[in-house]
Design an enzyme around this catalytic site. Structure first.
Site, PDB file in Angstrom:
ATOM      1  N   LYS A   1      -2.055   6.177  -4.243  1.00  0.00           N
ATOM      2  CA  LYS A   1      -3.162   7.109  -4.022  1.00  0.00           C
ATOM      3  C   LYS A   1      -2.928   8.475  -4.668  1.00  0.00           C
ATOM      4  O   LYS A   1      -1.800   8.971  -4.722  1.00  0.00           O
ATOM      5  CB  LYS A   1      -3.383   7.301  -2.515  1.00  0.00           C
TER       6      LYS A   1
ATOM      7  N   HIS B   1      -7.009   9.776  -2.156  1.00  0.00           N
ATOM      8  CA  HIS B   1      -6.469   9.747  -0.796  1.00  0.00           C
ATOM      9  C   HIS B   1      -7.383  10.446   0.212  1.00  0.00           C
ATOM     10  O   HIS B   1      -7.650   9.919   1.291  1.00  0.00           O
ATOM     11  CB  HIS B   1      -5.080  10.393  -0.779  1.00  0.00           C
TER      12      HIS B   1
ATOM     13  N   TYR C   1       3.339   9.736   0.432  1.00  0.00           N
ATOM     14  CA  TYR C   1       4.323   9.084   1.308  1.00  0.00           C
ATOM     15  C   TYR C   1       5.745   9.413   0.874  1.00  0.00           C
ATOM     16  O   TYR C   1       6.698   9.164   1.602  1.00  0.00           O
ATOM     17  CB  TYR C   1       4.138   7.565   1.315  1.00  0.00           C
TER      18      TYR C   1
ATOM     19  N   ASP D   1       0.845  -1.192   0.000  1.00  0.00           N
ATOM     20  CA  ASP D   1       0.000   0.000   0.000  1.00  0.00           C
ATOM     21  C   ASP D   1       0.882   1.243   0.000  1.00  0.00           C
ATOM     22  O   ASP D   1       1.574   1.532   0.977  1.00  0.00           O
ATOM     23  CB  ASP D   1      -0.909  -0.009   1.237  1.00  0.00           C
TER      24      ASP D   1
END
Length: 258
Positions: free
Chosen positions: A79, A110, A50, A45
């Protein structure tokens, strides 16, 4: 041993256990990804926000090249960030380039908010002059979702879904979606109502759903043949917005719960 998998509405299977790369230090990504693959993980994921998609991509590419795993054996999620709602195709292609993949197994919105564009893949959170998040009111969530649907027809994404949506926004999405979003309920092969009821039961509370439809009577009672994982229980708990649907202040003028 093969991990348990859940079939999405698209027909693709998503391994029920995955590894999230949020807050994973860039320098540690390669070792962690490879260790996870050797341990049997096949679901990863990710997210543009990130800020380690490129490192994940390098680790995956090396795993493919060395024969540690095949691409078709993996389920990769990433995302769309808030600032790219108006640039969905470009943002998806940017994530694919960083991840060094030809397609995504799952692409999620997201957060349910479009903010000022700061450049594809830069995942900025620009603030307005008032110091508040600079929301782009020209882009609706419906527009974003239909752009997500285009990714499926383009072959860039196999399944699409939503993240951090409350029940009301989820219902709205279901109303205008041509391709229905993958959801946590889908993971368990249950309806959203059944998932919520099961969540209540696992918190050791009594649940009393109301319905006037016979088919729903049966559906609402079919909640004893599965368990929600500890991780997913926490995800649902994190949705709490301290919102009370039965609010007497609205019709009596007195807030009993203040």
């Amino acid at each position: 041993m093969a991990a348990t998998a859940t079939k999405l509405s698209s027909g693709h299977e998503m391994p029920a256990v995955g590894l999230g790369v949020w807050r994973m230090d860039s320098a540690a990504v390669r070792g962690l990804i490879h260790s996870a693959l050797r341990a049997g993980y096949r679901h990863f994921d990710c997210a543009a926000d990130y800020k380690n998609e490129a490192e994940v991509g390098d680790a995956l590419a090396e795993a493919f090249e060395t024969g540690l795993v095949k691409r078709e054996d993996l389920f990769i999620t990433t995302k769309l960030w808030n600032s790219d709602h108006g640039h969905v195709v470009e943002a998806c292609k940017d994530s694919l380039k960083k991840l060094r993949l030809d397609y995504l197994d799952l692409y999620l919105i997201h957060f349910p908010v479009a903010t000022k564009h700061t450049g594809v893949g830069t995942t900025g959170s620009a603030l307005g002059d008032d110091g508040v998040l600079d929301i782009d009111t020209t882009i609706t969530l419906e527009t974003t979702w239909h752009a997500m649907e285009d990714l499926v027809s383009m072959g860039l994404v196999r399944s699409i879904g939503i993240s951090n949506y409350d029940i009301f926004l989820t219902r709205d999405c279901l109303a205008y979606a041509k391709i229905k979003p993958a959801s946590l309920a889908e993971k368990y092969g249950k309806t959203p109502a059944q998932l919520v009821l099961r969540w209540g039961l696992q918190r050791n509370t009594v649940v009393i759903p109301k319905t006037s439809k016979v088919e729903r009577l049966e559906e609402n009672f079919a909640v004893f043949d599965f368990d929600i994982s500890v991780e997913d229980m926490e995800k649902i708990k994190a949705l709490d917005r301290n919102y009370r649907t039965n609010q007497p202040a609205k019709f009596w003028g007195s807030n009993l719960y203040a």
